[in-house]
Design a protein around this motif. Structure first.
Motif, PDB file in Angstrom:
ATOM      1  N   ASN A   1     -16.000  48.145 100.387  1.00 48.21           N
ATOM      2  CA  ASN A   1     -15.871  47.039 101.011  1.00 48.21           C
ATOM      3  C   ASN A   1     -15.376  45.826 100.161  1.00 48.21           C
ATOM      4  N   GLU A   2     -15.776  45.529  99.149  1.00 43.41           N
ATOM      5  CA  GLU A   2     -15.569  44.560  98.324  1.00 43.41           C
ATOM      6  C   GLU A   2     -13.961  44.690  97.518  1.00 43.41           C
ATOM      7  N   ALA A   3     -13.761  45.731  97.290  1.00 38.52           N
ATOM      8  CA  ALA A   3     -12.539  46.403  96.882  1.00 38.52           C
ATOM      9  C   ALA A   3     -11.414  46.254  97.698  1.00 38.52           C
ATOM     10  N   ILE A   4     -11.647  46.452  98.974  1.00 36.54           N
ATOM     11  CA  ILE A   4     -10.746  46.294 100.142  1.00 36.54           C
ATOM     12  C   ILE A   4     -10.404  44.660 100.201  1.00 36.54           C
ATOM     13  N   ALA A   5     -11.583  43.831 100.295  1.00 36.63           N
ATOM     14  CA  ALA A   5     -11.193  42.282 100.278  1.00 36.63           C
ATOM     15  C   ALA A   5     -10.393  41.804  99.196  1.00 36.63           C
ATOM     16  N   GLU A   6     -10.740  42.315  97.975  1.00 39.28           N
ATOM     17  CA  GLU A   6      -9.930  42.028  96.853  1.00 39.28           C
ATOM     18  C   GLU A   6      -8.524  42.497  96.735  1.00 39.28           C
ATOM     19  N   ALA A   7      -8.383  43.542  97.219  1.00 40.44           N
ATOM     20  CA  ALA A   7      -7.150  43.915  97.389  1.00 40.44           C
ATOM     21  C   ALA A   7      -6.122  43.390  98.326  1.00 40.44           C
ATOM     22  N   ALA A   8      -6.698  42.870  99.527  1.00 41.74           N
ATOM     23  CA  ALA A   8      -6.018  42.102 100.578  1.00 41.74           C
ATOM     24  C   ALA A   8      -5.434  40.827  99.839  1.00 41.74           C
ATOM     25  N   ILE A   9      -6.660  40.134  99.037  1.00 46.87           N
ATOM     26  CA  ILE A   9      -6.278  38.606  98.546  1.00 46.87           C
ATOM     27  C   ILE A   9      -5.063  38.794  97.587  1.00 46.87           C
ATOM     28  N   ARG A  10      -5.154  39.933  96.570  1.00 43.60           N
ATOM     29  CA  ARG A  10      -4.242  40.141  95.950  1.00 43.60           C
ATOM     30  C   ARG A  10      -2.725  40.527  96.544  1.00 43.60           C
ATOM     31  N   ASN A  11      -2.859  40.933  97.410  1.00 45.05           N
ATOM     32  CA  ASN A  11      -1.431  41.210  98.207  1.00 45.05           C
ATOM     33  C   ASN A  11      -0.971  40.104  99.135  1.00 45.05           C
ATOM     34  N   GLY A  12      -1.659  38.882  98.872  1.00 45.82           N
ATOM     35  CA  GLY A  12      -1.193  37.657  99.825  1.00 45.82           C
ATOM     36  C   GLY A  12      -2.009  37.107 100.832  1.00 45.82           C
ATOM     37  N   CYS A  13      -2.823  38.085 101.115  1.00 46.94           N
ATOM     38  CA  CYS A  13      -3.827  37.731 102.482  1.00 46.94           C
ATOM     39  C   CYS A  13      -4.921  36.779 101.820  1.00 46.94           C
ATOM     40  N   ILE A  14      -4.581  35.437 102.232  1.00 47.20           N
ATOM     41  CA  ILE A  14      -5.696  34.519 102.032  1.00 47.20           C
ATOM     42  C   ILE A  14      -6.381  33.652 103.144  1.00 47.20           C
ATOM     43  N   HIS A  15      -6.053  34.294 104.392  1.00 48.59           N
ATOM     44  CA  HIS A  15      -6.338  34.076 105.806  1.00 48.59           C
ATOM     45  C   HIS A  15      -7.117  35.025 106.357  1.00 48.59           C
ATOM     46  N   PHE A  16      -8.559  35.085 106.387  1.00 48.83           N
ATOM     47  CA  PHE A  16      -9.267  36.041 107.063  1.00 48.83           C
ATOM     48  C   PHE A  16     -10.301  35.490 108.203  1.00 48.83           C
ATOM     49  N   PHE A  17     -10.317  36.571 109.422  1.00 52.93           N
ATOM     50  CA  PHE A  17     -11.095  35.814 110.376  1.00 52.93           C
ATOM     51  C   PHE A  17     -11.823  37.313 110.740  1.00 52.93           C
ATOM     52  N   GLY A  18     -13.173  37.059 110.942  1.00 48.52           N
ATOM     53  CA  GLY A  18     -14.028  38.367 111.042  1.00 48.52           C
ATOM     54  C   GLY A  18     -15.460  37.890 111.814  1.00 48.52           C
ATOM     55  N   TYR A  19     -16.061  39.082 111.759  1.00 49.95           N
ATOM     56  CA  TYR A  19     -17.350  38.853 112.611  1.00 49.95           C
ATOM     57  C   TYR A  19     -18.126  39.973 111.877  1.00 49.95           C
ATOM     58  N   PRO A  20     -19.403  39.784 111.389  1.00 44.79           N
ATOM     59  CA  PRO A  20     -20.260  40.986 110.495  1.00 44.79           C
ATOM     60  C   PRO A  20     -20.694  41.859 111.460  1.00 44.79           C
ATOM     61  N   ILE A  21     -20.532  43.379 111.046  1.00 49.98           N
ATOM     62  CA  ILE A  21     -20.992  44.388 111.442  1.00 49.98           C
ATOM     63  C   ILE A  21     -21.056  45.477 110.782  1.00 49.98           C
ATOM     64  N   THR A  22     -22.391  46.272 110.396  1.00 51.02           N
ATOM     65  CA  THR A  22     -22.436  47.221 109.742  1.00 51.02           C
ATOM     66  C   THR A  22     -21.437  48.257 109.948  1.00 51.02           C
ATOM     67  N   PRO A  23     -21.013  49.212 109.170  1.00 53.32           N
ATOM     68  CA  PRO A  23     -20.957  49.022 107.505  1.00 53.32           C
ATOM     69  C   PRO A  23     -19.895  48.367 106.754  1.00 53.32           C
ATOM     70  N   GLN A  24     -19.200  47.347 107.398  1.00 56.80           N
ATOM     71  CA  GLN A  24     -18.384  46.509 106.837  1.00 56.80           C
ATOM     72  C   GLN A  24     -18.472  45.146 106.363  1.00 56.80           C
ATOM     73  N   THR A  25     -19.780  44.811 106.518  1.00 54.42           N
ATOM     74  CA  THR A  25     -20.250  43.410 106.327  1.00 54.42           C
ATOM     75  C   THR A  25     -19.894  42.532 105.101  1.00 54.42           C
ATOM     76  N   GLU A  26     -19.746  43.735 104.080  1.00 56.37           N
ATOM     77  CA  GLU A  26     -19.422  43.180 102.645  1.00 56.37           C
ATOM     78  C   GLU A  26     -17.990  42.555 102.560  1.00 56.37           C
ATOM     79  N   VAL A  27     -16.999  43.210 103.546  1.00 58.44           N
ATOM     80  CA  VAL A  27     -15.810  42.463 103.141  1.00 58.44           C
ATOM     81  C   VAL A  27     -15.546  40.960 103.895  1.00 58.44           C
ATOM     82  N   SER A  28     -16.524  40.758 104.834  1.00 58.24           N
ATOM     83  CA  SER A  28     -16.563  39.332 105.289  1.00 58.24           C
ATOM     84  C   SER A  28     -17.423  38.447 104.054  1.00 58.24           C
ATOM     85  N   ALA A  29     -18.450  39.229 103.754  1.00 59.95           N
ATOM     86  CA  ALA A  29     -19.037  38.398 102.767  1.00 59.95           C
ATOM     87  C   ALA A  29     -18.443  37.974 101.441  1.00 59.95           C
ATOM     88  N   TYR A  30     -17.593  39.008 100.920  1.00 59.60           N
ATOM     89  CA  TYR A  30     -16.562  38.960  99.753  1.00 59.60           C
ATOM     90  C   TYR A  30     -15.668  37.680 100.168  1.00 59.60           C
TER      91      TYR A  30
END
Length: 353
Positions: free
Chosen positions: A10-39
């Motif tokens: 999940n954290e690698a997903i978030a970092e990869a998105a940032i490195r590909n120019g995505c710096i605008h994220f809108f989400g809501y926590p739910i297991t098992p992906q909450t670490e994406v939002s946390a990162y």
């Protein structure tokens, strides 16, 4: 080789998105992906990005629609029940011809189900993630590194074809840790002449809209969209074949399940059974031609999924009666084992009951 990092999926997903120019994220926590939002919540404010935990999944997907309308790379992530809530907004995004990336780290269902890995959202992703005539690009990674690699592809193709892209992972990939290597950060992104960025009195206003009250106008836009889909089906299919050249029995599997199947195929080979693996990487567009060509030369096919059987229907359609297609699945968050899959392969070869 560049530097490698040991990271949770999940954290690698978030970092990869940032490195590909995505710096605008809108989400809501739910297991098992909450670490994406946390990162994202930790990193984006430090680099001038936007992180917003919305009041609901419905709000989050509509924030993505608004951000994408303005010409920025925007993303949201959730897990199965949350993706269902986003479905109306996904249809609006598709109807507005806007690009974005959506992540589904699948959990068991239906309903609240459980938080363990599952693949029971295949139909939702490929057939009906929202109302109306539309498709999404659907990518099914099998490793954390492949998630990282596909993130850039998802954003690039979403923008090229002006449509949403969905990365369909599962709880296993989201929670496991593997070494990953990241791309260099993108500093320049493609122009978006369609975006609502203000005319500066130099052009006509851009209008982002999914409402067409004249039937002939709506039909024309839908037909044009499907002409684009035909181009995608011809040019953007991604699939991996493993030991299929001389295979007599082929197993079709995607995502984390394909890793289990790969081990089973190797074990079958060690027993003298000529088995192979076809792994769809794009679930839409689906690798119909690859499967159809293989069906002409094999004795039988087996589809393995963490569900009661969903992708197997597309496999059978592609095979079109040229060989038998059987199914093996586990559900409820239970991951099939290599021994179980090997047993099914041996049954096809007449060596097990």
């Amino acid at each position: 080789m560049g530097q490698k990092f040991l990271m949770k999926g999940n954290e690698a997903i978030a970092e990869a998105a940032i490195r590909n120019g995505c710096i605008h994220f809108f989400g809501y926590p739910i297991t098992p992906q909450t670490e994406v939002s946390a990162y994202m919540s930790k990193v984006l404010p430090k680099i001038g990005g936007t992180f917003l935990q919305a009041e609901s999944e419905i709000a989050a997907i509509n924030m993505v629609l608004g951000a994408s309308s303005c010409g920025v790379r925007a993303m949201t992530s959730s897990s199965s029940p949350g993706i269902s809530l986003k479905s109306e907004g996904v249809s609006y995004i598709a109807g507005s011809d806007l690009p974005c990336v959506i992540l589904n780290v699948m959990r068991g269902g239906p309903g609240l189900g459980g938080i363990q890995p599952s693949q029971s959202d295949y139909w939702q992703a490929t057939k009906a993630l929202g109302h109306g005539d539309f498709q999404l690009l659907v990518f099914a990674p099998a490793t954390v590194q492949e998630i990282v690699n596909l993130m850039g592809t998802a954003f690039d193709l979403a923008e090229k074809y002006r449509m949403p892209a969905l990365i369909l992972a599962d709880g296993m990939l989201g929670q496991m840790m593997e070494p990953v290597e990241f791309p260099e950060k993108k500093t320049e992104l493609p122009a978006r002449p369609w975006a609502t960025t203000g005319t500066k009195e130099k052009r006509k206003p851009n209008i982002i809209n999914s409402l067409y009250l004249k039937p002939d106008e709506l039909e024309r836009t839908v037909v044009e969209r499907f002409e684009r889909y035909d181009v995608i089906k011809e040019n953007e299919v991604r699939v991996e074949e493993y030991l299929t050249e001389d295979a007599e029995y082929i197993v079709v599997a995607y995502g984390a399940t394909a890793r289990v199947v790969r081990s089973a195929v190797e074990s079958a080979r060690a027993q003298g059974i000529k088995a192979g693996l076809i792994r769809p990487i794009t679930l839409w567009p689906f690798p119909e031609k690859t499967i159809a060509n293989a069906a002409k030369r094999v004795k039988s096919m087996l589809t393995v999924e963490m569900s009661m059987g969903q992708m197997v229907e597309d496999v059978r359609l592609a095979v079109n009666g040229m060989c038998g297609v059987s199914f093996f699945g586990r559900t409820g968050g239970i991951v099939p084992t290599p021994a179980e899959v090997l047993h099914e392969i041996c049954k096809l070869a007449g060596g097990a009951e």
